[in-house]
Structure formats: structure tokens, C-alpha cells
Design a protein around this motif. Structure first.
Motif, PDB file in Angstrom:
ATOM      1  N   MET A   1      49.250   2.439  -8.293  1.00  0.00           N
ATOM      2  CA  MET A   1      50.377   1.769  -8.136  1.00  0.00           C
ATOM      3  C   MET A   1      50.470   1.005  -9.445  1.00  0.00           C
ATOM      4  N   LYS A   2      51.733   0.991 -10.270  1.00  0.00           N
ATOM      5  CA  LYS A   2      51.898   0.448 -11.384  1.00  0.00           C
ATOM      6  C   LYS A   2      51.918  -1.063 -11.254  1.00  0.00           C
ATOM      7  N   THR A   3      51.667  -1.861 -12.398  1.00  0.00           N
ATOM      8  CA  THR A   3      51.616  -3.391 -12.336  1.00  0.00           C
ATOM      9  C   THR A   3      53.071  -3.660 -11.822  1.00  0.00           C
ATOM     10  N   GLY A   4      53.832  -3.405 -12.436  1.00  0.00           N
ATOM     11  CA  GLY A   4      55.467  -4.171 -11.958  1.00  0.00           C
ATOM     12  C   GLY A   4      55.497  -4.049 -10.200  1.00  0.00           C
ATOM     13  N   LYS A   5      55.272  -2.789  -9.914  1.00  0.00           N
ATOM     14  CA  LYS A   5      55.515  -2.870  -8.644  1.00  0.00           C
ATOM     15  C   LYS A   5      54.466  -3.503  -7.482  1.00  0.00           C
ATOM     16  N   LEU A   6      53.165  -3.594  -8.176  1.00  0.00           N
ATOM     17  CA  LEU A   6      52.412  -4.425  -7.383  1.00  0.00           C
ATOM     18  C   LEU A   6      52.685  -5.764  -7.516  1.00  0.00           C
ATOM     19  N   THR A   7      53.229  -6.190  -8.825  1.00  0.00           N
ATOM     20  CA  THR A   7      53.443  -7.657  -8.801  1.00  0.00           C
ATOM     21  C   THR A   7      54.624  -7.909  -7.666  1.00  0.00           C
ATOM     22  N   ARG A   8      55.722  -7.006  -7.670  1.00  0.00           N
ATOM     23  CA  ARG A   8      57.069  -7.142  -6.785  1.00  0.00           C
ATOM     24  C   ARG A   8      56.375  -7.205  -5.177  1.00  0.00           C
ATOM     25  N   LEU A   9      55.589  -6.515  -4.845  1.00  0.00           N
ATOM     26  CA  LEU A   9      54.801  -6.430  -3.518  1.00  0.00           C
ATOM     27  C   LEU A   9      54.227  -7.691  -3.162  1.00  0.00           C
ATOM     28  N   ALA A  10      53.421  -8.376  -4.451  1.00  0.00           N
ATOM     29  CA  ALA A  10      52.822  -9.643  -4.012  1.00  0.00           C
ATOM     30  C   ALA A  10      53.750 -10.549  -3.831  1.00  0.00           C
ATOM     31  N   LEU A  11      54.897 -10.414  -4.761  1.00  0.00           N
ATOM     32  CA  LEU A  11      55.941 -11.629  -4.362  1.00  0.00           C
ATOM     33  C   LEU A  11      56.585 -11.364  -3.267  1.00  0.00           C
ATOM     34  N   LEU A  12      56.967 -10.262  -2.748  1.00  0.00           N
ATOM     35  CA  LEU A  12      57.365 -10.201  -1.101  1.00  0.00           C
ATOM     36  C   LEU A  12      56.661 -10.554  -0.435  1.00  0.00           C
ATOM     37  N   THR A  13      55.145 -10.391  -0.269  1.00  0.00           N
ATOM     38  CA  THR A  13      54.108 -10.793   0.566  1.00  0.00           C
ATOM     39  C   THR A  13      54.034 -12.399   0.643  1.00  0.00           C
ATOM     40  N   THR A  14      54.098 -13.192  -0.732  1.00  0.00           N
ATOM     41  CA  THR A  14      54.068 -14.403  -0.737  1.00  0.00           C
ATOM     42  C   THR A  14      55.510 -14.998  -0.310  1.00  0.00           C
ATOM     43  N   VAL A  15      56.498 -14.554  -0.246  1.00  0.00           N
ATOM     44  CA  VAL A  15      57.592 -15.087   0.196  1.00  0.00           C
ATOM     45  C   VAL A  15      57.798 -15.134   1.707  1.00  0.00           C
ATOM     46  N   ALA A  16      57.263 -13.767   2.321  1.00  0.00           N
ATOM     47  CA  ALA A  16      57.249 -13.743   3.646  1.00  0.00           C
ATOM     48  C   ALA A  16      56.234 -14.449   4.237  1.00  0.00           C
ATOM     49  N   LEU A  17      55.205 -15.044   3.563  1.00  0.00           N
ATOM     50  CA  LEU A  17      54.018 -15.841   3.964  1.00  0.00           C
ATOM     51  C   LEU A  17      54.621 -17.313   3.906  1.00  0.00           C
ATOM     52  N   ILE A  18      55.216 -17.782   2.963  1.00  0.00           N
ATOM     53  CA  ILE A  18      55.738 -19.089   2.854  1.00  0.00           C
ATOM     54  C   ILE A  18      56.800 -19.348   3.890  1.00  0.00           C
ATOM     55  N   ILE A  19      57.590 -18.315   4.015  1.00  0.00           N
ATOM     56  CA  ILE A  19      58.729 -18.678   5.060  1.00  0.00           C
ATOM     57  C   ILE A  19      57.960 -18.769   6.504  1.00  0.00           C
ATOM     58  N   PHE A  20      56.923 -17.842   6.609  1.00  0.00           N
ATOM     59  CA  PHE A  20      56.021 -17.797   8.104  1.00  0.00           C
ATOM     60  C   PHE A  20      55.685 -19.251   8.297  1.00  0.00           C
ATOM     61  N   VAL A  21      55.110 -19.893   7.269  1.00  0.00           N
ATOM     62  CA  VAL A  21      54.376 -21.074   7.230  1.00  0.00           C
ATOM     63  C   VAL A  21      55.415 -22.228   7.450  1.00  0.00           C
ATOM     64  N   VAL A  22      56.483 -22.105   6.745  1.00  0.00           N
ATOM     65  CA  VAL A  22      57.289 -23.252   6.940  1.00  0.00           C
ATOM     66  C   VAL A  22      58.189 -22.843   8.353  1.00  0.00           C
ATOM     67  N   GLU A  23      58.216 -21.756   8.887  1.00  0.00           N
ATOM     68  CA  GLU A  23      58.840 -21.652  10.281  1.00  0.00           C
ATOM     69  C   GLU A  23      58.081 -22.241  11.278  1.00  0.00           C
ATOM     70  N   LEU A  24      56.508 -22.237  10.913  1.00  0.00           N
ATOM     71  CA  LEU A  24      55.674 -22.897  11.903  1.00  0.00           C
ATOM     72  C   LEU A  24      55.728 -24.196  12.064  1.00  0.00           C
ATOM     73  N   GLN A  25      56.294 -24.910  11.231  1.00  0.00           N
ATOM     74  CA  GLN A  25      56.378 -26.345  11.072  1.00  0.00           C
ATOM     75  C   GLN A  25      57.710 -26.726  12.005  1.00  0.00           C
TER      76      GLN A  25
END
Length: 165
Positions: A1-25
Motif C-alpha cells: 500500500m502506498k504511503t499516501g493511501k495509508l495516510t488517508r486511511l489512517a486519517l479516516l480511522t482517526t476522524v471516525a474514532l474522534i466522532i465515536f468518542v465525542v458521540e459517547l459524551q
């Protein structure tokens, strides 16, 4: 997997996780336990239509595992894994017949699959009486799926105007 795609997937995961944690509150306004909007699924629905199945699987799996860890509820991991994986499988199949124009419909049907997976786990843990809970989950899931699907539709429209890195 290319670095750019891996970075975008990591950012998507991070955004989803942040939204999840905020929604828990946010306090649950519904008297039914487990009913929530599932705003992190906006990222999942978007990713289903823009990445390969294996890549989306990794994003969803990472969000579920990290979300259970950060949320402090490891029992929820069973429900989340069953619901999330069944939802993902259903949406990956649906994207073959539903174009990106109907991403919101894919989200609604994904919510149905998610609720089905959670109900199966609940029945295995607590007994088949949990099936009585399924209609309530189904209605709330369809409404939440329509909302998150609409959000994913807007994100998709906005992202068309941004250059891919």
C-alpha cells in the motif's frame, strides 16, 4: 500500500474514532439502551464507495477495536464487531448495485444489517427473548442510517472538489 493511501486511511480511522468518542459524551435522548446516531458510520459509508473492501475493513476494524478500548466497554466489542462486520459485508455487496448517487440507501440497509448482527449477539448472550427488541432497533437504525447516509452523501459531494493526495 502506498504511503499516501495509508495516510488517508489512517486519517479516516482517526476522524471516525474522534466522532465515536465525542458521540459517547452526548447523553442518549432515547429511552432504549444502545440506540444512537452512529455518526462515525458517515466515515464508513464514505469509505465503502471510495476504497477497496480490504482497506475499508481495516478502517472499520481499527475503529471498533480502538473505540471499545477508549469507550471503556469491552463487552460492547462483541456487539460492535458483529454489527459492524455484518453491516460492512452488506454495504460492500450493495455498492455493486447501488451507485454513489444512492449512498444514503446503502447506509439505511447497512444499519439494518448492523442491528441484525447486534441482535444475534444479544440473543446468544441473553436469550432469544432479545428478538422482541429488534423492531425498536430496526426503526431507530433506519432513521439513523438515513441521517448518516445523507451526511455521507454531502461529504462525497464536497470531496469531489478536493484534490487527491
Amino acid at each position: 500500500m502506498k504511503t499516501g493511501k495509508l495516510t488517508r486511511l489512517a486519517l479516516l480511522t482517526t476522524v471516525a474514532l474522534i466522532i465515536f468518542v465525542v458521540e459517547l459524551q452526548i447523553p442518549n435522548p432515547f429511552p432504549i439502551p444502545g440506540v444512537k446516531l452512529g455518526l462515525a458510520n458517515v466515515v464508513t459509508v464514505y469509505a465503502v464507495y471510495h476504497y477497496h473492501a480490504r482497506e475499508v475493513f481495516l478502517v472499520v476494524l481499527a475503529r471498533i477495536l480502538l473505540g471499545s478500548f477508549f469507550g471503556g466497554n469491552m463487552l460492547a466489542l462483541l456487539y460492535s464487531l458483529a454489527g459492524g462486520m455484518l453491516c460492512l459485508a452488506g454495504m460492500l455487496l450493495l455498492r455493486r448495485v447501488l451507485s454513489e448517487k444512492y449512498i444514503w440507501i446503502c447506509s439505511v440497509l447497512g444499519a439494518v444489517f448492523h442491528n441484525l448482527g447486534q441482535t444475534i449477539v444479544a440473543c446468544l448472550i441473553a436469550g432469544w427473548g432479545m428478538l422482541l427488541y429488534f423492531p425498536f432497533l430496526l426503526v431507530s437504525g433506519c432513521l439513523a442510517g438515513a441521517f448518516t447516509g445523507g451526511c455521507a452523501q454531502l461529504v462525497t459531494k464536497r470531496m469531489k472538489n478536493t484534490p487527491a493526495a
